[in-house]
Design a protein around this motif. Structure first.
Motif, PDB file in Angstrom:
ATOM      1  N   UNK A  39      15.898  -8.338  21.269  1.00 48.38           N
ATOM      2  CA  UNK A  39      15.711  -9.418  22.229  1.00 48.38           C
ATOM      3  C   UNK A  39      16.488 -10.673  21.874  1.00 48.38           C
ATOM      4  N   UNK A  40      17.046 -10.719  20.662  1.00 50.48           N
ATOM      5  CA  UNK A  40      17.803 -11.898  20.238  1.00 50.48           C
ATOM      6  C   UNK A  40      19.280 -11.599  20.017  1.00 50.48           C
ATOM      7  N   UNK A  41      19.689 -10.366  20.278  1.00 47.21           N
ATOM      8  CA  UNK A  41      21.070  -9.959  20.023  1.00 47.21           C
ATOM      9  C   UNK A  41      22.044 -10.729  20.911  1.00 47.21           C
ATOM     10  N   UNK A  42      21.735 -10.867  22.192  1.00 42.56           N
ATOM     11  CA  UNK A  42      22.646 -11.588  23.094  1.00 42.56           C
ATOM     12  C   UNK A  42      22.858 -13.023  22.637  1.00 42.56           C
ATOM     13  N   UNK A  43      21.769 -13.688  22.269  1.00 42.41           N
ATOM     14  CA  UNK A  43      21.888 -15.069  21.791  1.00 42.41           C
ATOM     15  C   UNK A  43      22.711 -15.116  20.507  1.00 42.41           C
ATOM     16  N   UNK A  44      22.462 -14.180  19.587  1.00 43.25           N
ATOM     17  CA  UNK A  44      23.200 -14.135  18.331  1.00 43.25           C
ATOM     18  C   UNK A  44      24.695 -13.938  18.583  1.00 43.25           C
ATOM     19  N   UNK A  45      25.030 -12.974  19.423  1.00 44.31           N
ATOM     20  CA  UNK A  45      26.443 -12.692  19.716  1.00 44.31           C
ATOM     21  C   UNK A  45      27.076 -13.893  20.403  1.00 44.31           C
ATOM     22  N   UNK A  46      26.369 -14.520  21.340  1.00 47.19           N
ATOM     23  CA  UNK A  46      26.897 -15.700  22.026  1.00 47.19           C
ATOM     24  C   UNK A  46      27.192 -16.820  21.033  1.00 47.19           C
ATOM     25  N   UNK A  47      26.259 -17.070  20.107  1.00 54.09           N
ATOM     26  CA  UNK A  47      26.472 -18.121  19.110  1.00 54.09           C
ATOM     27  C   UNK A  47      27.671 -17.812  18.225  1.00 54.09           C
TER      28      UNK A  47
END
Length: 68
Positions: free
Chosen positions: A24-32
């Motif tokens: 659930x946090x992968x998209x945010x991690x990749x975006x950052x």
């Protein structure tokens, strides 16, 4: 607005990403990480790098301040 993109990476990197970043946090991690990479591409001098750290990485700045 958000855009969906498909990225390809080696299996071992994908496995490491899955184990290191909560579901659930992968998209945010990749975006950052992409944003960080884009910022780093614009750094052309040590002054640019220092200013980037001051503006975007308070935790690193705090750690550097504690180095003896």
């Amino acid at each position: 607005m958000t855009t969906r993109i498909l990225i390809t990476m080696p299996d071992e990197i994908a496995d490491e990403l899955r184990s290191a970043v909560p579901k659930g946090q992968v998209s945010q991690f990749v975006t950052e990480q992409v944003q960080r990479g884009l910022r780093e591409q614009r750094l052309h001098s040590m002054d640019d790098a220092v200013n980037d750290i001051v503006s975007n990485d308070k935790a690193l700045l705090d750690r550097l301040g504690n180095v003896q």
